[in-house]
Design a protein around this motif. Structure first.
Motif, mmCIF file in Angstrom:
data_model
loop_
_atom_site.group_PDB
_atom_site.id
_atom_site.type_symbol
_atom_site.label_atom_id
_atom_site.label_comp_id
_atom_site.label_asym_id
_atom_site.label_seq_id
_atom_site.Cartn_x
_atom_site.Cartn_y
_atom_site.Cartn_z
ATOM 1 N N VAL A 1 0.822 -1.211 0.000
ATOM 2 C CA VAL A 1 0.000 0.000 0.000
ATOM 3 C C VAL A 1 0.858 1.264 0.000
ATOM 4 O O VAL A 1 1.794 1.393 0.796
ATOM 5 N N LEU A 2 0.507 2.175 -0.886
ATOM 6 C CA LEU A 2 1.127 3.500 -0.882
ATOM 7 C C LEU A 2 0.087 4.472 -0.327
ATOM 8 O O LEU A 2 -0.984 4.652 -0.908
ATOM 9 N N ILE A 3 0.386 5.055 0.832
ATOM 10 C CA ILE A 3 -0.524 6.021 1.448
ATOM 11 C C ILE A 3 0.061 7.412 1.236
ATOM 12 O O ILE A 3 1.243 7.641 1.498
ATOM 13 N N VAL A 4 -0.770 8.339 0.728
ATOM 14 C CA VAL A 4 -0.264 9.669 0.406
ATOM 15 C C VAL A 4 -0.962 10.717 1.264
ATOM 16 O O VAL A 4 -2.190 10.771 1.286
ATOM 17 N N GLY A 5 -0.172 11.545 1.947
ATOM 18 C CA GLY A 5 -0.748 12.624 2.752
ATOM 19 C C GLY A 5 -0.025 12.762 4.079
ATOM 20 O O GLY A 5 0.798 11.918 4.448
ATOM 21 N N GLY A 6 -0.336 13.822 4.823
ATOM 22 C CA GLY A 6 0.365 14.077 6.074
ATOM 23 C C GLY A 6 -0.557 14.423 7.228
ATOM 24 O O GLY A 6 -0.123 14.897 8.270
ATOM 25 N N GLY A 7 -1.848 14.179 7.042
ATOM 26 C CA GLY A 7 -2.809 14.481 8.099
ATOM 27 C C GLY A 7 -3.172 13.240 8.893
ATOM 28 O O GLY A 7 -2.543 12.185 8.747
ATOM 29 N N ASP A 8 -4.213 13.369 9.710
ATOM 30 C CA ASP A 8 -4.608 12.248 10.570
ATOM 31 C C ASP A 8 -5.079 11.029 9.784
ATOM 32 O O ASP A 8 -4.767 9.903 10.158
ATOM 33 N N SER A 9 -5.838 11.247 8.694
ATOM 34 C CA SER A 9 -6.310 10.096 7.915
ATOM 35 C C SER A 9 -5.129 9.291 7.405
ATOM 36 O O SER A 9 -5.088 8.066 7.532
ATOM 37 N N ALA B 1 -0.686 15.563 11.344
ATOM 38 C CA ALA B 1 -1.351 14.559 12.179
ATOM 39 C C ALA B 1 -0.919 14.668 13.642
ATOM 40 O O ALA B 1 0.073 15.319 13.964
ATOM 41 N N ALA B 2 -1.682 14.016 14.516
ATOM 42 C CA ALA B 2 -1.391 14.019 15.948
ATOM 43 C C ALA B 2 0.042 13.543 16.192
ATOM 44 O O ALA B 2 0.472 12.555 15.591
ATOM 45 N N PRO B 3 0.774 14.257 17.065
ATOM 46 C CA PRO B 3 2.192 13.936 17.284
ATOM 47 C C PRO B 3 2.434 12.465 17.663
ATOM 48 O O PRO B 3 3.422 11.877 17.211
ATOM 49 N N HIS B 4 1.541 11.862 18.470
ATOM 50 C CA HIS B 4 1.816 10.475 18.873
ATOM 51 C C HIS B 4 1.730 9.523 17.671
ATOM 52 O O HIS B 4 2.473 8.555 17.593
ATOM 53 N N SER B 5 0.845 9.836 16.698
ATOM 54 C CA SER B 5 0.782 9.007 15.487
ATOM 55 C C SER B 5 2.060 9.160 14.681
ATOM 56 O O SER B 5 2.596 8.193 14.137
ATOM 57 N N VAL B 6 2.520 10.400 14.611
ATOM 58 C CA VAL B 6 3.734 10.665 13.841
ATOM 59 C C VAL B 6 4.917 9.924 14.482
ATOM 60 O O VAL B 6 5.723 9.291 13.794
#
Lengths: 345, 106
Positions: free
Chosen positions: A160-168, A194-199
């Protein structure tokens, strides 16, 4: 197949103007169901600018987008509106006559609602995922390219290639990483909304070699018959990388599209719905349009204009819902009848 | 009044006057410049007023603030000289500014 619902009015769009229309209709004993593609009420106010201040709502020198929506929800609560979130009105059929209009509304979720009047308060149209400007991306949509994850299992064992930098983008990176063969996250820069803990979790996975992070933008897709084989990623320094993948999930936010409203047989002017300024009724008797979606000479796209339009439309809607009742104009300040409806008398 | 030139994706240039204190986006909308949508009306909430600042003007116009940089994630074909025109204020210093508009805003 869900059962057909019967109500007085279907409001298309649960933005500020649709919510206030619930109040105005409620004072006239008119029941409403609202249909909105978003998962929560508030429309653009909650989706685009929940934290941003609005300065031109009468009586509120400053209110945030979400603050306004919260207040409107509180205000329309006594009238028990029913919300159908995550659904879009797909079909609108006329089942009555011009004198006694009736409508059958069908959502893309399969819900059918029959009503006496329809109030379109759809703002700029329905929010739909933005599509990446990659040549030929359409051919892969629904097969290899998805704008939302409906079933996680469909991604098991895929690249999977996921594109973007937000929460989704980050949430799905973390959710799919354990079940996919390989997850690559692509973002145009090394900073994430996105939320820092996700990052942080994502960065740990990258450090341990469990997934890949790339910086750049997709410029081309490779594959055949809708089956993706690779994506070409261009980096800021001009170099390119070929990412082998058979699924792509672009998360570029939402955009507003008029959507199915164009197919409802209404006169349209540049994607807006012309209405009269006495009743805010469209070219079809019984279908009304208020807020940013309508147009008339002198129209201003202000929330306050939408509130006014809802109040006037409600007067005419009353005649469709209660053809035999005379409507007496009353004030909430003095009418015990209205105060009873509001639960304060 | 600063003169601002908008070059569209087909290469056509339109030069219009921008009032001091107005934004480049507002100047574009008031003058009917194509390829600027400004869906959110200037709240830095939509990335549909994306422009490319001419390299010669990049330094004078400056870099985006973090909130604008976040919003640029939603724009198409972002380049190092990308800005949201609702976040560029017209000043006498920007007289002669050249920006290019992308073929699409979303």
């Amino acid at each position: 197949m869900t059962e057909t619902i019967n109500t007085d009015v279907v409001i298309v769009g649960a933005g500020p103007v649709g919510l206030f229309a619930v109040f105005e209709l409620g004072l006239l004993d008119i029941r409403c169901h609202l249909v909105d593609i978003l998962s929560k009420p508030g429309g653009q106010c909650s989706e685009l600018y929940p934290e941003k201040p609005i300065y031109d709502i009468p009586g509120f020198p400053l209110v945030t987008g979400q603050g306004l929506v919260d207040n409107l929800m509180e205000q329309c609560k006594p009238f028990h509106p029913v919300f159908h979130h995550g659904e879009m009105v797909e079909r609108l059929e006329t089942i009555g006559t011009a004198e006694h209009p009736g409508f059958r509304v069908t959502t893309d979720g399969g819900q059918t609602i029959e009503c006496k009047a329809v109030l379109i308060a759809a703002g700029g149209g329905s929010f739909q995922p933005k599509k990446p400007p990659i040549p030929g991306v359409d051919a892969y949509e629904g097969h290899s390219v998805f704008y939302a994850v409906r079933k996680m299992e469909a991604f098991a064992g895929t690249r999977v290639l996921i594109v973007g930098g937000g929460d989704s983008a980050l949430d799905w990176t973390l959710n799919l990483q354990p079940i996919a063969e390989r997850v690559t996250l692509l973002h145009r820069r090394d900073a994430f909304r996105a939320a820092p803990h996700s990052v942080n979790s994502m960065r740990e996975l990258v450090a341990s070699g469990s997934m890949d992070l790339l910086l750049g933008q997709v410029t081309a897709l490779e594959g055949a018959d809708g089956h993706l084989e690779a994506a070409v990623v261009k980096h800021d320094d001009g170099t390119s990388t070929r990412v082998v993948c058979n699924r792509m999930l672009p998360f570029f936010g939402l955009t507003m599209k008029l959507g199915p409203i164009a197919g409802w047989g209404l006169n349209l002017h540049e994607n807006l719905v012309p209405v009269d300024t006495e009743k805010f009724e469209t070219s079809t008797p019984g279908i009304f349009a208020i807020g940013d979606i309508n147009t008339y000479p002198g129209k201003l796209k202000l929330i306050l204009s939408g509130f006014h339009e809802g109040a006037l439309a409600a007067q005419k809607i009353h005649r469709y819902v209660y053809p035999d009742k005379r409507l007496t104009f009353q004030y909430t300040t003095s009418s015990t009848n209205l105060q009873k409806k509001l639960g304060v008398a | 009044m600063a003169q601002i030139s908008f070059i569209d994706s087909s290469g056509q240039t339109r030069t219009v006057g921008g009032e001091d204190g107005a934004t480049v986006m507002e100047t574009a909308i008031r003058n009917g410049i194509p390829e600027i949508e400004a869906e959110c009306g200037g709240a830095c909430a939509c990335a549909t007023c994306h422009v490319y600042v001419d390299p010669a003007w990049a330094e004078k116009v400056g870099k985006p603030q973090p909130m604008e940089e976040d919003m640029l994630d939603f724009a198409w074909e972002v380049q190092p000289n990308s800005r949201l025109s609702c976040q560029i204020k017209v000043t006498p210093d920007l007289d002669g500014l050249i920006v290019r508009t992308p073929a699409r805003q979303g």
